[in-house]
Design a protein around this motif. Structure first.
Motif, PDB file in Angstrom:
ATOM      1  N   VAL A  15     -97.262  15.664 -45.938  1.00 37.01           N
ATOM      2  CA  VAL A  15     -97.754  15.177 -46.733  1.00 37.01           C
ATOM      3  C   VAL A  15     -97.156  13.750 -47.340  1.00 37.01           C
ATOM      4  N   GLU A  16     -98.029  12.716 -47.325  1.00 35.30           N
ATOM      5  CA  GLU A  16     -97.258  11.520 -47.724  1.00 35.30           C
ATOM      6  C   GLU A  16     -96.470  11.546 -49.055  1.00 35.30           C
ATOM      7  N   GLY A  17     -95.228  10.679 -48.892  1.00 32.34           N
ATOM      8  CA  GLY A  17     -94.447  10.610 -49.991  1.00 32.34           C
ATOM      9  C   GLY A  17     -93.262  11.863 -50.086  1.00 32.34           C
ATOM     10  N   ARG A  18     -93.576  12.911 -49.045  1.00 32.49           N
ATOM     11  CA  ARG A  18     -92.633  13.952 -49.208  1.00 32.49           C
ATOM     12  C   ARG A  18     -91.384  13.686 -48.676  1.00 32.49           C
ATOM     13  N   ASP A  19     -91.381  12.635 -47.530  1.00 31.26           N
ATOM     14  CA  ASP A  19     -90.282  12.355 -46.862  1.00 31.26           C
ATOM     15  C   ASP A  19     -88.991  11.368 -47.848  1.00 31.26           C
ATOM     16  N   ALA A  20     -89.961  10.786 -48.950  1.00 31.99           N
ATOM     17  CA  ALA A  20     -89.079  10.220 -49.772  1.00 31.99           C
ATOM     18  C   ALA A  20     -88.419  10.969 -50.931  1.00 31.99           C
ATOM     19  N   LEU A  21     -89.351  12.038 -51.242  1.00 36.85           N
ATOM     20  CA  LEU A  21     -88.753  13.181 -52.190  1.00 36.85           C
ATOM     21  C   LEU A  21     -87.636  14.006 -51.653  1.00 36.85           C
ATOM     22  N   LEU A  22     -87.800  14.292 -50.432  1.00 34.34           N
ATOM     23  CA  LEU A  22     -86.765  14.990 -49.787  1.00 34.34           C
ATOM     24  C   LEU A  22     -85.455  14.407 -49.739  1.00 34.34           C
ATOM     25  N   ARG A  23     -85.742  12.887 -49.263  1.00 36.84           N
ATOM     26  CA  ARG A  23     -84.389  11.956 -48.941  1.00 36.84           C
ATOM     27  C   ARG A  23     -83.698  11.892 -50.415  1.00 36.84           C
ATOM     28  N   GLU A  24     -84.535  11.721 -51.461  1.00 36.13           N
ATOM     29  CA  GLU A  24     -83.871  11.707 -52.966  1.00 36.13           C
ATOM     30  C   GLU A  24     -83.251  12.791 -53.046  1.00 36.13           C
ATOM     31  N   ALA A  25     -83.866  14.092 -52.909  1.00 38.46           N
ATOM     32  CA  ALA A  25     -83.252  15.222 -53.314  1.00 38.46           C
ATOM     33  C   ALA A  25     -81.824  15.399 -52.414  1.00 38.46           C
ATOM     34  N   LYS A  26     -82.151  15.129 -51.079  1.00 35.43           N
ATOM     35  CA  LYS A  26     -80.817  15.296 -50.381  1.00 35.43           C
ATOM     36  C   LYS A  26     -79.627  14.417 -50.786  1.00 35.43           C
ATOM     37  N   ALA A  27     -79.938  13.238 -51.111  1.00 34.38           N
ATOM     38  CA  ALA A  27     -78.932  12.364 -51.601  1.00 34.38           C
ATOM     39  C   ALA A  27     -78.434  12.832 -52.725  1.00 34.38           C
ATOM     40  N   SER A  28     -78.907  13.366 -53.820  1.00 33.85           N
ATOM     41  CA  SER A  28     -78.327  13.910 -54.755  1.00 33.85           C
ATOM     42  C   SER A  28     -77.459  15.021 -54.687  1.00 33.85           C
TER      43      SER A  28
END
Length: 128
Positions: A15-28
């Motif tokens: 799903v579009e945008g999921r990569d950014a969400l995962l990236r932000e979650a992983k970074a936190s």
């Protein structure tokens, strides 16, 4: 941070945008490794992160409810459980729990012993 761990994703449709969400979650999470999201498959290499759908094959997974798949807090918590929690964590659906739900009865997995046992080595003989 050179270690890369696979992160099987279900359903495998991205799903579009999921990569950014995962990236932000992983970074936190500040974990000492990178993740490599990939489509989940039976007998995959790691615990599955399930976005709004329960995998249709037996696996250990962490489930994100459909209404929470776009919430950073939910994805972060699920990602943390997926990558670091033991199988006894309440957010982790084990293969036993999955099978129990599918079969409608309690299921316990047991270790399978090999059908053919290795021959017992002969005692060593020493000649003088």
């Amino acid at each position: 941070m050179s270690e890369v761990r696979p992160l099987p994703i279900f359903p495998p449709v991205w799903v579009e945008g999921r990569d950014a969400l995962l990236r932000e979650a992983k970074a936190s999470l500040n974990l000492p490794f990178k993740i490599l999201p990939s489509p989940a498959a039976a007998a995959g290499p790691a615990r599955v992160l399930a976005f709004g759908a329960v995998p249709d094959f037996m696996c250990e997974f962490v489930y994100i409810r459909p209404e929470n798949v776009d919430r950073l807090e939910s994805v972060r918590g699920a990602l943390e459980a997926c990558l670091t929690a033991p199988s006894t964590h309440p957010g982790v659906v084990t293969e036993e729990r999955w099978l129990s739900a599918v079969m409608g009865a309690e299921v316990r997995l047991v270790a399978i012993e090999p059908l053919v046992k290795e021959p017992t080595p002969a005692p060593s003989v020493r000649f003088y």
